[in-house]
Write a protein that holds these residues in place. Structure first.
Motif, PDB file in Angstrom:
ATOM      1  N   GLY A 141       0.820  -1.213   0.000  1.00  0.00           N
ATOM      2  CA  GLY A 141       0.000   0.000   0.000  1.00  0.00           C
ATOM      3  C   GLY A 141       0.850   1.259   0.000  1.00  0.00           C
ATOM      4  O   GLY A 141       1.950   1.288  -0.551  1.00  0.00           O
ATOM      5  N   PHE A 142       0.325   2.298   0.643  1.00  0.00           N
ATOM      6  CA  PHE A 142       1.038   3.559   0.748  1.00  0.00           C
ATOM      7  C   PHE A 142       1.978   3.431   1.947  1.00  0.00           C
ATOM      8  O   PHE A 142       1.533   3.441   3.097  1.00  0.00           O
ATOM      9  CB  PHE A 142       0.029   4.697   0.940  1.00  0.00           C
ATOM     10  CG  PHE A 142       0.671   6.046   0.987  1.00  0.00           C
ATOM     11  CD1 PHE A 142       1.367   6.548  -0.113  1.00  0.00           C
ATOM     12  CD2 PHE A 142       0.595   6.827   2.130  1.00  0.00           C
ATOM     13  CE1 PHE A 142       1.975   7.791  -0.061  1.00  0.00           C
ATOM     14  CE2 PHE A 142       1.201   8.073   2.181  1.00  0.00           C
ATOM     15  CZ  PHE A 142       1.890   8.557   1.087  1.00  0.00           C
ATOM     16  N   ASN A 143       3.270   3.279   1.675  1.00  0.00           N
ATOM     17  CA  ASN A 143       4.171   2.906   2.771  1.00  0.00           C
ATOM     18  C   ASN A 143       5.393   3.826   2.896  1.00  0.00           C
ATOM     19  O   ASN A 143       6.484   3.388   3.242  1.00  0.00           O
ATOM     20  CB  ASN A 143       4.601   1.438   2.648  1.00  0.00           C
ATOM     21  CG  ASN A 143       4.964   1.069   1.221  1.00  0.00           C
ATOM     22  OD1 ASN A 143       5.565   1.882   0.520  1.00  0.00           O
ATOM     23  ND2 ASN A 143       4.596  -0.127   0.801  1.00  0.00           N
ATOM     24  N   ARG A 144       5.158   5.094   2.663  1.00  0.00           N
ATOM     25  CA  ARG A 144       6.242   6.075   2.735  1.00  0.00           C
ATOM     26  C   ARG A 144       6.839   6.181   4.142  1.00  0.00           C
ATOM     27  O   ARG A 144       8.031   6.423   4.316  1.00  0.00           O
ATOM     28  CB  ARG A 144       5.655   7.423   2.294  1.00  0.00           C
ATOM     29  CG  ARG A 144       6.617   8.566   2.270  1.00  0.00           C
ATOM     30  CD  ARG A 144       5.965   9.767   1.592  1.00  0.00           C
ATOM     31  NE  ARG A 144       6.814  10.924   1.729  1.00  0.00           N
ATOM     32  CZ  ARG A 144       6.752  11.755   2.754  1.00  0.00           C
ATOM     33  NH1 ARG A 144       5.860  11.567   3.705  1.00  0.00           N
ATOM     34  NH2 ARG A 144       7.581  12.777   2.829  1.00  0.00           N
ATOM     35  N   MET A 145       5.993   6.036   5.172  1.00  0.00           N
ATOM     36  CA  MET A 145       6.445   6.201   6.567  1.00  0.00           C
ATOM     37  C   MET A 145       7.034   4.900   7.135  1.00  0.00           C
ATOM     38  O   MET A 145       7.474   4.881   8.272  1.00  0.00           O
ATOM     39  CB  MET A 145       5.252   6.569   7.467  1.00  0.00           C
ATOM     40  CG  MET A 145       4.594   7.895   7.203  1.00  0.00           C
ATOM     41  SD  MET A 145       5.634   9.286   7.655  1.00  0.00           S
ATOM     42  CE  MET A 145       5.638   9.198   9.450  1.00  0.00           C
ATOM     43  N   HIS A 146       7.027   3.816   6.386  1.00  0.00           N
ATOM     44  CA  HIS A 146       7.186   2.498   6.994  1.00  0.00           C
ATOM     45  C   HIS A 146       8.648   2.043   7.125  1.00  0.00           C
ATOM     46  O   HIS A 146       9.571   2.762   6.780  1.00  0.00           O
ATOM     47  CB  HIS A 146       6.312   1.499   6.248  1.00  0.00           C
ATOM     48  CG  HIS A 146       4.854   1.728   6.500  1.00  0.00           C
ATOM     49  ND1 HIS A 146       4.185   2.815   5.974  1.00  0.00           N
ATOM     50  CD2 HIS A 146       3.949   1.069   7.254  1.00  0.00           C
ATOM     51  CE1 HIS A 146       2.932   2.793   6.384  1.00  0.00           C
ATOM     52  NE2 HIS A 146       2.761   1.738   7.167  1.00  0.00           N
ATOM     53  N   ALA A 147       8.786   0.810   7.622  1.00  0.00           N
ATOM     54  CA  ALA A 147      10.102   0.311   8.076  1.00  0.00           C
ATOM     55  C   ALA A 147      11.017  -0.089   6.922  1.00  0.00           C
ATOM     56  O   ALA A 147      10.563  -0.605   5.899  1.00  0.00           O
ATOM     57  CB  ALA A 147       9.890  -0.884   8.998  1.00  0.00           C
TER      58      ALA A 147
END
Ligand SMILES: Cc1cc2nc3c(=O)[nH]c(=O)nc-3n(C[C@H](O)[C@H](O)[C@H](O)COP(=O)(O)OP(=O)(O)OC[C@H]3O[C@@H](n4cnc5c(N)ncnc54)[C@H](O)[C@@H]3O)c2cc1C
Length: 328
Positions: A141-147
């Protein structure tokens, strides 16, 4: 919001007895838990208010500083001993949330705040952390902030706390009380990677109460907390760096680095530290160490920028800390 009872624990023993009941949760400042209850993501049947317990910051006999789990974030950041001996911790706390939230938030609650992954908060989305076994919409998905470190196919969420990143770099210890007594857990081990069970976020066992965080004595060197975010305030970290650096005769005598916004837990940069210790305190060496750390990073569709960003922020932070030592 589901119905629940509220009780204020008068002492730790009562808190543990009340907290052992099925459906009970401890309540700190409520700035995360109550939001999650309103969203029906968390549904405790009993809240045990622990804000009147462990509210002191105390010197220990061996030069450590023990911060009670009930101390408000504002009070930790403002404490003279913290500002003088662990200024990076003050900086990290002040980089988070807003003054009003920090006035309410406690040390224990800050450590246990839950991820800000949008799919965790969206009950129409699949989220293994919210509902184990349902899948993870963030992976594709939208995972710009992710690990970018330590994620799994089951969860790519990050831990949102700024304070915990500074505590990881400082080698803090978390003290917890349970029915079998008290134990200390190194902060770097307190939060766990998601694996197949992302709903399990820490080493805490059911009913255990955080009572304190202890900062070690004698941390030498200059330190700072750098937070990169989309807005200058009131935003969670895209990536953050907590670093302590001691340079002697041009060589790195001691270095501690932890990263935020990159993993399911505050991420201690062990590879970078190993590359730096005993070597020259130069920009080239800092850059090589940052490269070594990010060699194991794995990006998702939207967050590859964190790898280059992280390398640059580590390098720049260490360059600045070296310059500060030179003018000491
Ligand atoms: C708009 C907004 C912006 C924010 N921005 C940031 C930010 O930029 N950086 C950042 O780091 N944080 C940020 N925060 C999060 C904030 O720091 C946390 O909500 C806060 O630290 C949680 O502390 P609390 O005492 O209110 O915890 P609570 O909400 O009371 O509790 C959180 C969890 O901790 C458990 N708990 C509390 N105390 C104990 C204890 N002693 N033992 C065992 N379990 C316990 C509770 O059961 C619950 O599961 C933001 C929050 C908001 C609402």
């Amino acid at each position: 919001m589901n119905p629940f009872t509220y009780e204020r624990a008068a002492d730790p023993q009562t808190a543990l007895e009340l907290g052992a009941r099925s459906g009970a949760k401890y309540l700190g400042g409520g700035t995360n838990l109550v939001d999650l209850m309103r969203e029906t993501i968390e549904h405790p049947t009993a809240l045990i208010d622990v804000t009147s317990l462990s509210c002191e910051i105390e010197e220990t006999g061996d030069g450590c500083l023990r911060i009670g789990a009930g101390v408000r974030n504002t009070a930790v950041a403002a404490d003279r001993r913290v500002r003088e001996r662990y200024p990076m911790l003050s900086e990290a706390i002040l980089a988070g949330a807003s003054a009003q939230i920090r006035n309410m938030a406690t040390v224990g609650g800050n450590l246990l705040q839950r991820t800000r992954c949008g799919y965790f908060y969206d009950d129409a989305a699949h989220c293994n952390k919210r509902e184990p076994g349902t899948g993870c919409d963030a992976v594709d998905g939208f995972n710009r902030m992710h690990a970018i470190f330590g994620a799994s196919a089951a969860c790519v969420a990050t831990h949102p706390s700024d304070m915990a990143v500074a505590l990881a770099a400082l080698d803090a210890r978390v003290t917890v009380d349970g029915r079998n007594g008290s134990r200390d857990i190194p902060l770097v081990d307190f939060h766990v990677l998601p694996g197949e069970t992302p709903h399990i976020e820490t080493m805490l066992e059911a009913g255990e109460l955080i009572t304190a965080v202890t900062l070690p004595a004698g941390i030498a060197g200059r330190s700072c907390y750098r937070k990169v975010r989309d807005r200058a305030s009131y935003a969670f970290a895209l990536l953050s760096v907590a670093a302590v650096l001691e340079v002697r005769d041009g060589l790195v005598d001691d270095v501690r680095i932890a990263l935020g916004g990159v993993a399911h837990k505050p991420w201690r940069a062990n590879a970078a530290e190993a590359a730096l210790k005993g070597g020259p305190a130069t920009e080239a060496a800092f850059h090589a160490a940052a490269q070594a750390e990010f060699a194991s990073a794995r990006s998702l569709r939207d967050n590859a920028f964190k790898i280059e960003l992280g390398r640059r922020v580590i390098t720049d932070t260490l360059v600045k800390l070296t310059a500060l030592q030179e003018i000491r």
